[in-house]
Design an enzyme around this catalytic site. Structure first.
Site, PDB file in Angstrom:
ATOM      1  N   PRO A 219       0.903  -1.061  -0.101  1.00 48.32           N
ATOM      2  CG  PRO A 219      -0.419  -1.267   2.008  1.00 48.32           C
ATOM      3  CD  PRO A 219       0.503  -2.072   1.227  1.00 48.32           C
TER       4      PRO A 219
ATOM      5  CD  GLU B 166       2.407  -5.151  11.102  1.00 51.09           C
ATOM      6  OE1 GLU B 166       2.408  -4.093  10.640  1.00 51.09           O
ATOM      7  OE2 GLU B 166       1.208  -5.898  10.947  1.00 51.09           O
TER       8      GLU B 166
ATOM      9  NE  ARG C  54      -7.992  -5.324 -20.575  1.00 50.00           N
ATOM     10  CZ  ARG C  54      -8.147  -4.095 -21.471  1.00 50.00           C
ATOM     11  NH1 ARG C  54      -7.034  -3.294 -21.095  1.00 50.00           N
ATOM     12  NH2 ARG C  54      -8.912  -3.815 -22.167  1.00 50.00           N
TER      13      ARG C  54
ATOM     14  CG  ASP D  58     -10.928  -0.953 -23.351  1.00 49.68           C
ATOM     15  OD1 ASP D  58      -9.789  -0.069 -23.230  1.00 49.68           O
ATOM     16  OD2 ASP D  58     -10.768  -2.195 -22.985  1.00 49.68           O
TER      17      ASP D  58
END
Ligand code: ADE
Length: 215
Positions: A88, A115, A153, A168
């Site tokens: 994160p 952690e 993709r 897209d």
């Protein structure tokens, strides 16, 4: 392109590798995914991969030796390799990141747990840190799948029509705007009608309507 996924939970990737477009791409050898189960590099009888942090503060860290050994088991000589730690705290993953990563020959994905990992692993072995969003998950496995899905993709021959990903969402043609609404048959379902213009066959009008509906 080939991915090497360093993880404590290789089973989590099974369905991802089997189903749908990613499964087809793997069977068609458009991409390779090699699982590198970290437990196999764990220390001692219990195959320990973590330890308590120096200086205290609680939580466990993934330790150096298993991770260095796992990296050393990944042979990628002379290839354009990028090693990524999912966390994160990393830089946010965007469509641009996926496009950039799709140019590498090999990508190593290290899925974090506990952690975090010993800083020496990040300093010596990791090229970049990536986050898939501002929330904290239990580990880097889902983020690793998100990163791979977005990259795979884009690889040549993976999507049915070569151009379909260029048309897209987030493609350059629409400059970061979201797509227009789509409808398929029937033209009326439980009283809910498809916009008339889409049934008209008038391509100029359809194009105009679609542009007007971009969010
Ligand atoms: N590991 C835990 N949470 C994460 C996130 N949001 N992005 C990447 N790796 C993570």
């Amino acid at each position: 392109m080939k991915f090497h996924v360093l993880t404590l939970f290789p089973e989590l990737f099974k369905a991802f590798q089997k189903e749908s477009i990613i499964g087809r791409a793997l069977r068609g050898k458009k991409v390779g995914i090699k699982m590198v189960p970290l437990r196999g590099f764990g220390l001692g009888k219990h195959r320990k991969v973590d330890d308590i942090p120096y200086g205290g503060g609680g939580g466990m860290l993934m330790s150096c030796e298993p991770l260095f050994k796992a990296f050393e088991s990944v042979t990628a000589k002379g290839k354009k390799v990028r090693s990524i730690y999912l966390t994160p705290q990393g830089r946010r993953y965007t469509q641009r990141t996926a496009e950039r990563l799709s140019k590498y020959d090999e990508i190593i994905l290290l899925c974090g747990h506990y952690e975090g990992v010993d800083q020496r692993v990040l300093d010596e072995l990791i090229d970049e840190e990536i986050s898939i969003g501002d929330y904290v998950l239990t580990g880097g496995e889902l983020p690793a799948m998100v990163v791979m899905d977005g990259v795979i993709r884009l690889l040549p021959g993976v999507l049915g029509q070569e151009e379909s990903h260029q048309l897209d969402s987030f493609s350059k043609a629409f400059a970061g705007k979201r797509e227009y609404p789509h409808y398929t048959r029937p033209a009326e379902f439980r009283g809910l009608k498809v916009p008339e213009v889409l049934l008209s066959g008038n391509h100029a009008e359809i194009e105009k309507w679609r542009r007007g509906r971009l969010k």
